[in-house]
Design a protein around this motif. Structure first.
Motif, PDB file in Angstrom:
ATOM      1  N   ILE A  53       0.912  -0.999   0.274  1.00 42.51           N
ATOM      2  CA  ILE A  53       0.265  -0.077   0.405  1.00 42.51           C
ATOM      3  C   ILE A  53       0.536   1.203   0.050  1.00 42.51           C
ATOM      4  O   ILE A  53       0.971   1.928  -0.903  1.00 42.51           O
ATOM      5  CB  ILE A  53      -1.021   0.046   1.249  1.00 42.51           C
ATOM      6  N   ILE A  54       1.719   1.230   1.605  1.00 45.19           N
ATOM      7  CA  ILE A  54       2.372   2.597   0.930  1.00 45.19           C
ATOM      8  C   ILE A  54       3.584   2.635   0.517  1.00 45.19           C
ATOM      9  O   ILE A  54       3.687   3.491  -0.768  1.00 45.19           O
ATOM     10  CB  ILE A  54       2.792   3.050   2.752  1.00 45.19           C
ATOM     11  N   GLU A  55       4.205   1.332   0.126  1.00 43.03           N
ATOM     12  CA  GLU A  55       5.431   1.564  -0.655  1.00 43.03           C
ATOM     13  C   GLU A  55       5.242   1.794  -2.213  1.00 43.03           C
ATOM     14  O   GLU A  55       5.684   1.939  -3.276  1.00 43.03           O
ATOM     15  CB  GLU A  55       6.133   0.419  -0.506  1.00 43.03           C
ATOM     16  N   PHE A  56       4.066   0.560  -2.494  1.00 39.77           N
ATOM     17  CA  PHE A  56       3.373   0.820  -3.781  1.00 39.77           C
ATOM     18  C   PHE A  56       2.725   2.543  -3.911  1.00 39.77           C
ATOM     19  O   PHE A  56       2.770   3.110  -5.686  1.00 39.77           O
ATOM     20  CB  PHE A  56       1.633   0.151  -4.206  1.00 39.77           C
ATOM     21  N   ALA A  57       2.468   3.211  -3.630  1.00 38.96           N
ATOM     22  CA  ALA A  57       1.887   4.684  -3.761  1.00 38.96           C
ATOM     23  C   ALA A  57       3.687   5.279  -3.496  1.00 38.96           C
ATOM     24  O   ALA A  57       3.170   6.364  -4.835  1.00 38.96           O
ATOM     25  CB  ALA A  57       1.371   5.111  -2.115  1.00 38.96           C
ATOM     26  N   GLY A  58       4.684   4.677  -3.632  1.00 36.37           N
ATOM     27  CA  GLY A  58       5.577   5.326  -3.932  1.00 36.37           C
ATOM     28  C   GLY A  58       5.903   5.631  -4.833  1.00 36.37           C
ATOM     29  O   GLY A  58       6.739   6.146  -4.778  1.00 36.37           O
ATOM     30  N   LEU A  59       5.402   4.333  -5.849  1.00 38.02           N
ATOM     31  CA  LEU A  59       5.843   4.716  -6.675  1.00 38.02           C
ATOM     32  C   LEU A  59       5.146   5.730  -7.285  1.00 38.02           C
ATOM     33  O   LEU A  59       5.337   6.492  -8.737  1.00 38.02           O
ATOM     34  CB  LEU A  59       5.087   3.247  -7.437  1.00 38.02           C
ATOM     35  N   LYS A  60       4.125   6.694  -7.045  1.00 43.45           N
ATOM     36  CA  LYS A  60       3.626   8.239  -7.857  1.00 43.45           C
ATOM     37  C   LYS A  60       3.947   9.045  -6.807  1.00 43.45           C
ATOM     38  O   LYS A  60       3.985  10.063  -7.659  1.00 43.45           O
ATOM     39  CB  LYS A  60       2.172   7.567  -7.702  1.00 43.45           C
ATOM     40  N   THR A  61       4.941   8.803  -5.660  1.00 46.62           N
ATOM     41  CA  THR A  61       5.690   9.788  -5.612  1.00 46.62           C
ATOM     42  C   THR A  61       7.132   9.940  -5.495  1.00 46.62           C
ATOM     43  O   THR A  61       7.498  10.882  -5.527  1.00 46.62           O
ATOM     44  CB  THR A  61       5.888   9.703  -4.365  1.00 46.62           C
ATOM     45  N   GLY A  62       7.791   8.921  -6.106  1.00 45.67           N
ATOM     46  CA  GLY A  62       8.764   8.628  -6.948  1.00 45.67           C
ATOM     47  C   GLY A  62       9.684   8.203  -5.571  1.00 45.67           C
ATOM     48  O   GLY A  62      11.112   8.170  -6.269  1.00 45.67           O
ATOM     49  N   THR A  63       9.729   8.071  -5.128  1.00 45.88           N
ATOM     50  CA  THR A  63      10.526   7.305  -3.747  1.00 45.88           C
ATOM     51  C   THR A  63      10.650   6.174  -4.028  1.00 45.88           C
ATOM     52  O   THR A  63      11.437   4.815  -3.530  1.00 45.88           O
ATOM     53  CB  THR A  63      10.000   7.060  -2.181  1.00 45.88           C
ATOM     54  N   ASN A  64      10.128   5.133  -5.090  1.00 50.86           N
ATOM     55  CA  ASN A  64       9.769   3.303  -5.538  1.00 50.86           C
ATOM     56  C   ASN A  64      10.249   3.156  -6.827  1.00 50.86           C
ATOM     57  O   ASN A  64       9.459   4.875  -7.604  1.00 50.86           O
ATOM     58  CB  ASN A  64       9.047   2.335  -4.445  1.00 50.86           C
ATOM     59  N   SER A  65      10.650   2.787  -7.314  1.00 51.64           N
ATOM     60  CA  SER A  65      10.460   2.748  -8.922  1.00 51.64           C
ATOM     61  C   SER A  65       9.514   1.098  -9.104  1.00 51.64           C
ATOM     62  O   SER A  65       9.855   0.128  -7.551  1.00 51.64           O
ATOM     63  CB  SER A  65      11.843   2.163  -9.487  1.00 51.64           C
ATOM     64  N   GLY A  66       9.371   0.401 -10.361  1.00 49.93           N
ATOM     65  CA  GLY A  66       8.678  -0.587 -10.101  1.00 49.93           C
ATOM     66  C   GLY A  66       9.965  -2.056  -9.596  1.00 49.93           C
ATOM     67  O   GLY A  66       9.097  -3.010  -9.067  1.00 49.93           O
ATOM     68  N   LEU A  67      11.269  -2.127  -9.871  1.00 46.12           N
ATOM     69  CA  LEU A  67      12.628  -2.807  -9.907  1.00 46.12           C
ATOM     70  C   LEU A  67      11.799  -3.050  -7.931  1.00 46.12           C
ATOM     71  O   LEU A  67      12.318  -4.035  -7.760  1.00 46.12           O
ATOM     72  CB  LEU A  67      13.541  -2.767 -10.087  1.00 46.12           C
ATOM     73  N   GLN A  68      11.486  -1.902  -7.041  1.00 45.27           N
ATOM     74  CA  GLN A  68      11.685  -1.966  -5.882  1.00 45.27           C
ATOM     75  C   GLN A  68      10.385  -2.523  -4.650  1.00 45.27           C
ATOM     76  O   GLN A  68      11.070  -2.857  -3.933  1.00 45.27           O
ATOM     77  CB  GLN A  68      11.677  -0.951  -5.556  1.00 45.27           C
ATOM     78  N   LEU A  69       9.388  -2.477  -5.821  1.00 49.68           N
ATOM     79  CA  LEU A  69       8.026  -2.804  -4.538  1.00 49.68           C
ATOM     80  C   LEU A  69       8.238  -4.424  -5.479  1.00 49.68           C
ATOM     81  O   LEU A  69       8.891  -5.716  -5.781  1.00 49.68           O
ATOM     82  CB  LEU A  69       7.275  -2.890  -5.988  1.00 49.68           C
ATOM     83  N   GLU A 420      13.474  -2.905   0.463  1.00 49.62           N
ATOM     84  CA  GLU A 420      13.546  -2.533   1.704  1.00 49.62           C
ATOM     85  C   GLU A 420      12.306  -1.198   1.903  1.00 49.62           C
ATOM     86  O   GLU A 420      11.725  -1.080   1.051  1.00 49.62           O
ATOM     87  CB  GLU A 420      14.953  -1.059   1.104  1.00 49.62           C
ATOM     88  N   GLU A 421      12.196  -0.338   2.862  1.00 45.92           N
ATOM     89  CA  GLU A 421      11.804   0.737   3.635  1.00 45.92           C
ATOM     90  C   GLU A 421      11.763   1.971   2.760  1.00 45.92           C
ATOM     91  O   GLU A 421      12.244   2.690   3.699  1.00 45.92           O
ATOM     92  CB  GLU A 421      11.040   0.354   4.588  1.00 45.92           C
ATOM     93  N   ASN A 422      11.815   1.961   1.397  1.00 44.18           N
ATOM     94  CA  ASN A 422      12.438   3.361   0.767  1.00 44.18           C
ATOM     95  C   ASN A 422      11.175   4.707   1.528  1.00 44.18           C
ATOM     96  O   ASN A 422      12.058   5.662   1.996  1.00 44.18           O
ATOM     97  CB  ASN A 422      11.964   3.962  -0.482  1.00 44.18           C
ATOM     98  N   PHE A 423       9.971   3.944   2.168  1.00 46.62           N
ATOM     99  CA  PHE A 423       9.270   5.226   3.280  1.00 46.62           C
ATOM    100  C   PHE A 423       9.706   5.871   4.405  1.00 46.62           C
ATOM    101  O   PHE A 423       9.637   6.743   4.207  1.00 46.62           O
ATOM    102  CB  PHE A 423       7.423   4.490   3.391  1.00 46.62           C
TER     103      PHE A 423
END
Length: 513
Positions: A53-69, A420-423
């Protein structure tokens, strides 16, 4: 005769008004207690609550890439509605310059608490007239203050949001005023429950069958119900399209991956009676036995009850599916008070024959255990307290350079292997794993200017060799993820959220900071 009717009405109206006022003030108290739980219960019950949920949302905020999910993103099996809701909350907070991850996570928990109090209040207000006026107060209190309610009602998880959406749908179909509008909204809420968690299809199917077979709703009402479902599914389809970048049906992919290919079983399988054991232990043997007995009683003695038709298929399917987790039953928690009250109605004749002092004596242990458990779960962080530790490091050391040593699976910033918890990522934090106790004081880089910390489970810290290494290296306990008094209580119950507490040590001797 007319005078007697007026007399009865004059007695009943004040009681009903009292029940409604009592519901209002109880909801206010519940909001305060749920708010306290939202503040204290940092972290997540299960990693899915964060990573999907939170890390998935990070895909749109720029804190994550698809490879990190997690792998579920590439497989496109997860709904996107809740990550978008999370994204909306974060961007709304950014407008008022709130970007701290722990404050943002608290906002998600507080939002869940507020939604839970509102929907539970609506459900109780709807079903309260079905209870005898002498039992309405008990029904209200059970609906808000069963011991698990404050903690679980702050979880921004798919299970809780699905349960709340479905609870609202059940309340709406109970009402008779503006039936067409109610059924459209109820159908929409059912669709939302499905989009939050696909397994809700079995509970939704049970409710629809009850409406068609037992209640015998008209075709027009069924069509309005279906229209609400379709609107919700269209909303989910639009959300999934923008999230994944292509036309996709995650629930179809989910069925193919986890049912046809049985990928879920790779994460563990359990016998069919796992959930019986889970309810028994996680709700404490005393309360768990009561809930199981009441559930069985309602299924046998009230086969036409709406609760039997909703809960039984949901439970049976979960008994059959090999991969089992306790959290899968969380959508049921808001119906437990209704099951308890219905069971009391069934047994009322026999219970009323018991002496008053005996009835009070039987109730006291449940009240005591419930109060103690609610106090403990309201004041503790989720899981082993890992996010309590992280928040302490964030607030205590801020932007200072920090070196964390950790034992196996005790890194508070990395719960799942390879993810990793990029959030919650800190800019100046390094971490190194301790494979055996001798590495605690031998790592290169231990003489630099970093704040030196160690995280490990309480069990690891109590191991003889590790305990000696901690003393030798000048490490002292600085923070425990779970308060000591709650750790003491956990010696006497298993609980639904029982993990070995995480502990934080700081080096105060030698060359460390």
């Amino acid at each position: 005769m007319f005078k007697k009717m007026l007399y009865l009405i004059s007695l009943i109206i004040p009681i009903l008004m009292f029940a409604r006022r009592f519901l209002f003030y109880t909801a206010l108290v519940a909001l305060i207690i749920f708010g306290i739980a939202a503040y204290n219960c940092q972290g997540y019950y299960h990693p899915d609550e964060h990573y999907q949920i939170i890390e998935f949302a990070g895909l749109k905020t720029g804190t994550n890439s698809g490879l990190q999910l997690p792998w579920e993103y590439a497989a496109q099996v997860r709904p996107s509605l809740q990550p978008y809701l999370c994204l909306f909350v974060f961007r709304s907070l950014a407008l008022v310059n709130v970007a701290d991850p722990y404050q943002c996570a608290f906002a998600l928990r507080m939002l869940t608490a507020i939604v839970a109090v509102l929907i539970v209040s609506f459900f109780v207000h709807t079903y309260m007239p079905a209870q005898h006026r002498n039992k309405q107060v008990v029904f209200i209190l059970l609906s808000f203050f069963l011991w698990y309610m404050p903690y679980l009602s702050t979880r921004f998880s798919s299970e809780i949001w699905a349960g709340l959406s479905f609870l609202l749908a059940v309340a709406l179909v109970k009402r008779n005023n503006h039936a067409n509008r109610n059924y459209i909204i109820a159908g929409f809420c059912m669709g939302l429950a499905f989009l939050f968690r696909y397994q809700m299809a079995f509970m939704i199917g049970g409710l629809i069958l009850w409406l068609l077979i037992v209640r015998r709703i008209s075709l027009s009402l069924f069509l309005f119900l279906s229209l609400g479902n379709i609107i919700a599914l269209l909303l989910g389809g639009i959300s999934d399209y923008f999230f994944y970048g292509n036309i996709v049906f995650p629930y179809v992919n989910y069925f193919e991956v986890n049912i046809l290919h049985d990928v879920a079983s790779k994460f563990g399988v359990s016998p069919w009676y796992y959930y019986l054991q889970y309810i028994y232990y996680s709700m404490y043997p005393l309360c768990g036995t009561l809930v199981l007995a009441c559930l069985l009683l309602v299924i046998i003695r009230r086969p036409k009850s709406i609760f039997t038709w909703m809960l039984l298929p949901f439970l049976l399917v979960h008994f059959i599916v090999p991969h089992k987790e306790g959290r899968f039953l969380f959508p049921l928690i808001y119906f437990v008070p209704s099951v308890l009250m219905l069971s009391y109605d069934i047994l009322q004749g026999g219970i009323q024959k018991l002496p008053r002092f005996l009835r009070i004596g039987l109730a006291m242990p449940f009240l005591f255990v419930n109060a103690l458990a609610m106090g403990a779960t309201t004041m503790k962080a989720a899981g082993n307290g890992r996010k309590n530790i992280c928040q302490y490091i964030h607030q205590r050391y801020g932007s200072q350079c920090v070196l964390i040593r950790y034992t196996y699976r005790s890194n508070p910033y990395n719960t799942w292997f390879g993810l990793e918890e990029n959030f919650y990522r800190e800019k100046c934090l390094r971490s190194r794993e301790i494979v055996f106790f001798g590495q605690l004081n031998r790592y290169p880089g231990s003489n630099d200017d970093c704040i030196q910390l160690v995280t490990m489970s309480r069990r690891d810290a109590q191991e003889r060799m590790m305990s000696g290494a901690l003393i030798k290296g000048g490490w002292e306990l600085e923070k425990s993820g779970i308060p000591q008094w709650i750790q003491y209580l956990q010696q006497y119950y298993q609980g639904y959220d029982l993990e070995e507490p995480l502990q934080l040590y700081k080096r105060i001797a030698g060359n460390g900071k």
